[in-house]
Design an enzyme around this catalytic site. Sequence first.
Site, short mmCIF file in Angstrom:
data_model
loop_
_atom_site.label_atom_id
_atom_site.label_comp_id
_atom_site.label_asym_id
_atom_site.label_seq_id
_atom_site.Cartn_x
_atom_site.Cartn_y
_atom_site.Cartn_z
CG ASP A 311 -27.15 -31.95 32.86
OD1 ASP A 311 -26.80 -31.23 33.82
OD2 ASP A 311 -26.38 -32.73 32.29
CB VAL A 392 -25.67 -28.48 31.12
CG1 VAL A 392 -26.09 -28.44 32.60
CG2 VAL A 392 -26.90 -28.59 30.24
CE1 TYR A 395 -19.40 -34.43 30.46
CE2 TYR A 395 -20.39 -34.76 28.31
CZ TYR A 395 -19.58 -35.20 29.34
OH TYR A 395 -18.96 -36.41 29.23
CD GLU A 396 -20.82 -27.20 25.13
OE1 GLU A 396 -20.00 -27.86 25.79
OE2 GLU A 396 -20.91 -25.96 25.20
CE1 TYR A 397 -24.84 -34.90 27.98
CE2 TYR A 397 -25.19 -32.80 29.08
CZ TYR A 397 -24.74 -34.11 29.11
OH TYR A 397 -24.22 -34.62 30.25
CG HIS A 447 -23.30 -38.73 30.10
ND1 HIS A 447 -23.23 -37.36 30.22
CD2 HIS A 447 -22.02 -39.15 30.10
CE1 HIS A 447 -21.97 -36.98 30.27
NE2 HIS A 447 -21.21 -38.04 30.20
NI NI Z 1 -19.20 -37.96 30.02
#
Ligand code: NI
Length: 654
Positions: A311, A392, A395-397, A447
């Site tokens: 990512d 992304v 997903y969020e980070y 991850h």
């Molecule tokens: Ni996950």
Amino acid sequence: MVVSDKVKQTVSEEIARHPLDPLSVEEIDRAVAIVNEEADLGDRLLFETITLSEPEKDLVLNYQSDDFVPREAFIVVLNPENGEVHELLVSLDNNQLIESEHIPGVQPSFIFGDHETNFLQFDQKIKSDPRVIEALNKRGITNSELVMIDPWPISNFGNEEELGKRLAIGRCWLRTEATDNGYAKPIEGLSIIIDLNKSEVFEIQDFGVVPIPPEDGNYAARYQESFRTDLKPIEITQPEGPSFTVTGNEVKWQKWQLRVGYTPREGLVIHNVTYEDQGKIRPILYRGALSEMVVPYGDPTSDHYKKQVFDSGEVGIGKCANSLELGCDCLGEIYYFDVSLYDITGKAHTQKNVVCMHEEDFGVLWKHTDARIGETEVRRSRRLVISFFTTVGNYEYGFFWYFYQDGSIEYEVKLTGIVNSSAVPPGVKPKNGTLVAPQVVAHNHQHYFNVRLDMMVDGLQNSVYEVDTVRDPISDENPHGNAFSVKKTLLTQENDFPRKIDPFAARYWTVANHSSQNYMGESVSYKIAPGENVLPFHHDDAVIMKRATFMTGHMWATEYDRDEMFAAGNYPNQHPGGDGLPKWMSGNRNLEDKDVVIWYTFGHNHIPRLEDWPVMPVVYMGFSIKPSGFFDRNPALDVPPSDNQCACEGECNC
Ligand code: NI
């Protein structure tokens, strides 16, 4: 939420520019104009990277406000017509192109569209391809308006026909209505291979029709039938404002000083972290940022084995950052940093409120009750939080740096958003994932994050130790078998790495300075203290193990080289592997009393739960960078008792 006026007052009108300040909108536009005018690489260039070329370390560390330090932009462009990637260096002092280098055999990170086609038009173009229409029709989908196509990196499995092409896999989902959660309904078995240089469909890969799952999976407030009613307000107030000051990108908070930076690839960068100790400014960290991350999936069916997304290097977490002005990501007196970003043609813009900074109460800092004299001393802990959030795809980070009053630093990632969903026929129970709703499977995945820490513990010359706790043998000195002690091993070469965590040895690592001694005559150090972690379950010869070698160990160290920035190399997109850490370490440089860079990898093993659906409660993970014999005693003795100490009627732990 608004930027605190109380903080704004501390920002002076005229801020002298610092050599590490990220490029401004004006500088990006100017750099792009110089490239377009002087580089002669084509007139429809796409801009992958436009960022500050950070000056040499000694220029930064010795910088005085009237010094001249060259101001340069580092740029990566793609000519989609011939597929060539060029790296350029532009002087912003003289408005000149300094260097232009063709980088053969690489693909830039994701860029969608071209000068004529923006991302939405690009999406429409893919959907209107007859082959896509046919594949959708086969699945009973006649209206492509509700189809979502997420471009995924294609990885690199050595397929001849992919060589030299810039490709992505379009994975598809179907919304039930225009604004619901499309990820609830995967269009399984359909992969649209997209030629990104031509903005067109390269081929359709159809692994067979699977029925669309029947249920919606909505999480938005407008779909919630009722809300719990027993929540009373919590208000964080700081009537006198926060305790930090901001000057340009420089932050001072109690004894900490640091600079906030930002790049399109890494997002938030923390520079020049120092701590004031008895009047002396002591350096700790020259530069810290996420260097790479990857999410490898564990399902072997159809083409799900190709899901291994970098990512950061393939997408750019800094480019995908959220503006926090509309959200409630931070609470209290907030200071926001805006960042300068750009579109694919290089046109710059300001993205508002990307980096959020605030203080948080963090419970008890230290405490003791002297029962004999009936006296309690307790101090409340407070931390400075600097963070940003990025989206992304599904997903969020959130990426969070915490600075504490006892000299500790913590790095934390918050994982949330929507798990990647696939579909299975009714009655099928998947082996390599979890059924999170009828016919919806979330595959097992991991991850991995690698954080590059360019340490400077009391200076640039540092050394790295591994510290285990060991059981002493039974002997005349240990007749009762109770003795345990510390085994400290100096790791002198790059090939001593990577190291792995060992919770049963209570393992940690220290970065020490042999020329700086603490009160007890030992070398001062900071320790890297692991948090949650894991190793890959992939076989050693699996493609991802070569492409993301950084996840095969937790603690890596190299001698500083300004060109070594990203754990999986500069261009991980479609790369076969071997670049980055494994390549640089082949020189096996000496690491004793050297300018050492630490690369810490931590992984989250995500076996999806039903509770992760339809939107995932935050998972928190990270690690700490803690003083370990850096200070001569608890550096937080001078934190004053709270004013409201007596409000608790005795004990004040609350
Ligand atoms: Ni996950």
